[in-house]
Design a protein around this motif. Sequence first.
Motif, PDB file in Angstrom:
ATOM      1  N   UNK A   1       9.946  33.930 117.159  1.00 27.38           N
ATOM      2  CA  UNK A   1      10.504  32.597 117.250  1.00 27.38           C
ATOM      3  C   UNK A   1      10.723  32.010 115.874  1.00 27.38           C
ATOM      4  N   UNK A   2      11.241  30.787 115.843  1.00 31.22           N
ATOM      5  CA  UNK A   2      11.540  30.133 114.574  1.00 31.22           C
ATOM      6  C   UNK A   2      11.212  28.649 114.686  1.00 31.22           C
TER       7      UNK A   2
ATOM      8  N   UNK B   1      17.179  28.106 111.937  1.00 28.39           N
ATOM      9  CA  UNK B   1      16.384  29.116 111.227  1.00 28.39           C
ATOM     10  C   UNK B   1      16.223  30.409 112.026  1.00 28.39           C
ATOM     11  N   UNK B   2      16.899  30.512 113.147  1.00 25.22           N
ATOM     12  CA  UNK B   2      16.818  31.739 113.947  1.00 25.22           C
ATOM     13  C   UNK B   2      17.253  32.942 113.114  1.00 25.22           C
ATOM     14  N   UNK B   3      16.426  33.955 113.134  1.00 25.85           N
ATOM     15  CA  UNK B   3      16.721  35.198 112.416  1.00 25.85           C
ATOM     16  C   UNK B   3      17.286  36.195 113.426  1.00 25.85           C
ATOM     17  N   UNK B   4      18.499  36.633 113.219  1.00 25.13           N
ATOM     18  CA  UNK B   4      19.108  37.561 114.165  1.00 25.13           C
ATOM     19  C   UNK B   4      18.424  38.918 114.193  1.00 25.13           C
TER      20      UNK B   4
ATOM     21  N   UNK C   1      14.374  30.308 131.680  1.00 27.99           N
ATOM     22  CA  UNK C   1      15.119  29.315 132.454  1.00 27.99           C
ATOM     23  C   UNK C   1      15.265  27.986 131.732  1.00 27.99           C
ATOM     24  N   UNK C   2      14.490  27.817 130.651  1.00 27.51           N
ATOM     25  CA  UNK C   2      14.598  26.572 129.883  1.00 27.51           C
ATOM     26  C   UNK C   2      14.425  26.894 128.399  1.00 27.51           C
ATOM     27  N   UNK C   3      15.433  27.453 127.774  1.00 30.13           N
ATOM     28  CA  UNK C   3      15.318  27.858 126.366  1.00 30.13           C
ATOM     29  C   UNK C   3      15.102  26.658 125.451  1.00 30.13           C
ATOM     30  N   UNK C   4      14.320  26.873 124.416  1.00 29.70           N
ATOM     31  CA  UNK C   4      14.106  25.842 123.411  1.00 29.70           C
ATOM     32  C   UNK C   4      14.744  26.279 122.092  1.00 29.70           C
ATOM     33  N   UNK C   5      14.918  25.334 121.192  1.00 31.25           N
ATOM     34  CA  UNK C   5      15.671  25.580 119.959  1.00 31.25           C
ATOM     35  C   UNK C   5      15.105  26.725 119.134  1.00 31.25           C
ATOM     36  N   UNK C   6      13.789  26.797 119.051  1.00 26.79           N
ATOM     37  CA  UNK C   6      13.178  27.835 118.235  1.00 26.79           C
ATOM     38  C   UNK C   6      12.898  29.124 118.962  1.00 26.79           C
ATOM     39  N   UNK C   7      13.315  29.177 120.228  1.00 21.82           N
ATOM     40  CA  UNK C   7      12.992  30.333 121.069  1.00 21.82           C
ATOM     41  C   UNK C   7      14.257  31.004 121.587  1.00 21.82           C
TER      42      UNK C   7
END
Length: 255
Positions: free
Chosen positions: A107-108, A113-116, A158-164
């Motif tokens: 996660x980030x 800041x998400x790392x692909x 079912x409920x993604x968050x920004x850092x996930x």
Amino acid sequence: MTTSTPDPARGPLAGAVVAVAGAGGPAGRATLLRLAQEGATVVAADADAERLAEGVDAARFAHGGATVTGDTVDLLDPAAARAWADRTEKEHGRIDGLVHLVGGWRGSASFAETDLADWQLLHDLLLRTVQHTSLAFEGPLGRSGNGRYVLISAAGASRPTAGNAAYAAAKAAAEAWTLALADGFRRGAAGETLTAAATVVVVKALVTDAMRDRKPGAAFAGYTDVRELAETICGLWSRPPEEVNGTRLWLTQKP
């Protein structure tokens, strides 16, 4: 070849042959123990040979006489996954279940800041392993007469968050793939009695005794104990395939 025949009089898992992918982690160990207790022949696989051996030995020790074997399998290799399925069916004469517990998390702090690279890792662990095991085990599970493909997923799908983002996307894709397998089982029945089912069991997160010991004051709200998860998994063979196939079973509050 050792032929194992389920004995309904002793329970739906007595004599059944169940494969467990990702068996070396805490959830895998709990599942091996519970399946062995129910009288199943358990065929465990993990990429980590040491922790797999520890889990297999613990299940054998806890349930003397139980048949629990371990095999180091690279489930990122589709040929290896298929060889595992073929070998298991040839040795035991049948396969009645595949429990998919392969996990991983990255996660980030924020979406930006998400790392692909995290996506690539999680795509492999959480999706490709599902693709490979489902394609390899679909045939044997369909021939079983009471087969189950069980994916353990997470509420975050079912409920993604920004850092996930990477984790949630990979889990959601794995769920979709498993439900497509379920539709394949339904179509394969062609109006006759359904003999195999694919299902998704959803948790928020898992908790173990060791985690509670490390944080004695923590509430772990919404978490599922690995023993409860194992109990739920084993209970899926007690229900008719049509009640299980294509469903999401929530062990935590729905988002």
